[in-house]
Design an enzyme around this catalytic site. Structure first.
Site, PDB file in Angstrom:
ATOM      1  N   CYS A 125      88.234  34.883  82.537  1.00 14.08           N
ATOM      2  CA  CYS A 125      87.440  33.699  82.184  1.00 14.08           C
ATOM      3  C   CYS A 125      85.972  34.100  82.114  1.00 14.08           C
ATOM      4  O   CYS A 125      85.578  34.815  81.189  1.00 14.08           O
ATOM      5  CB  CYS A 125      87.692  32.537  83.146  1.00 14.08           C
ATOM      6  N   CYS A 127      83.719  34.623  85.265  1.00 15.24           N
ATOM      7  CA  CYS A 127      83.105  34.813  86.582  1.00 15.24           C
ATOM      8  C   CYS A 127      81.824  35.631  86.420  1.00 15.24           C
ATOM      9  O   CYS A 127      81.790  36.628  85.713  1.00 15.24           O
ATOM     10  CB  CYS A 127      84.071  35.524  87.527  1.00 15.24           C
TER      11      CYS A 127
END
Ligand code: FE
Length: 214
Positions: A125, A127
């Site tokens: 994703c 982070c």
């Protein structure tokens, strides 16, 4: 020399970290949706125009957000003891500068040098170490960057303008909800007399992600 994808301790996506990932993703999405709704409303009411919004967001991603990280890097460059602390316990050393909080609970600091060039990604994703770098740029969240930098890091870094020399090993670090990374770029040459403040001004966001050198 092979480009190494560090899939060991830093790679939690497939196991215990999954639900944390999910949680923070949902928080991020919820916040993004609310911001988007406010933005649409303000545009509809003629209060702002979309180009202005883009410019403001870019300003925060590129200029404001990463200034904390730049201060950390400049201190590490000029204070060997701080550098040691930062490399051995990134979170504590960063907290010492007053930078902490959401998405910065566990920051590991990596150092680029003549032998190793580190670059950071979140393959699942986005982070990212918010307290030191602010919000991630759009390309960091882009699936193309996330998949390609693992497969062909040198090619991706070259597209950002840096041809990593053949004798420098490239290491790719996969961020998770548990561990985020901050890269200390190589200190530019000819900066021996520069002040900490002057040094901090030379540190770029992309240098601290590792997609560029300074
Ligand atoms: Fe992520």
């Amino acid at each position: 020399m092979s480009d190494e994808h560090n899939a060991g301790a830093s790679h939690h996506h497939a196991d215990a970290g999954t639900h944390h990932h999910h949680d923070h993703d949902e928080i991020e999405k919820g916040a993004a949706l609310r911001v988007r709704a406010i933005e649409e409303l303000m545009i509809a009411k003629g209060l702002i125009n979309p180009d202005t919004v883009d410019a403001i967001v870019e300003h925060y991603e590129r200029d404001v957000g990463p200034r904390n990280g730049a201060a950390v890097v400049a201190r590490a460059w000029t204070d060997p003891q701080y550098r040691e602390w930062l490399l051995s316990n990134g979170t504590a050393a960063i907290n010492d500068m007053g930078f902490s909080g959401f998405q910065g609970e566990h920051i590991r600091v990596l150092e680029n040098n003549d032998k190793v060039h580190n670059v950071v990604v979140c393959t699942l994703c986005s982070c990212y170490p918010w307290p030191v770098l602010g919000l991630p740029p759009a390309w960091y969240k882009n699936p193309a960057y996330r998949s390609r930098v693992v497969r062909e890091p040198r090619a991706v870094i070259a597209e950002f303008g840096y041809d990593v020399p053949d004798d420098v090993e490239v290491r790719v670090w996969d961020s998770t909800a548990e561990v985020r990374y901050l890269v200390i770029p190589k200190k530019p040459s000819g900066t021996e007399g520069a002040s900490v403040k002057e040094l901090a001004a030379m540190v770029t966001r992309d240098g601290m992600i590792g997609t560029a050198r300074l």
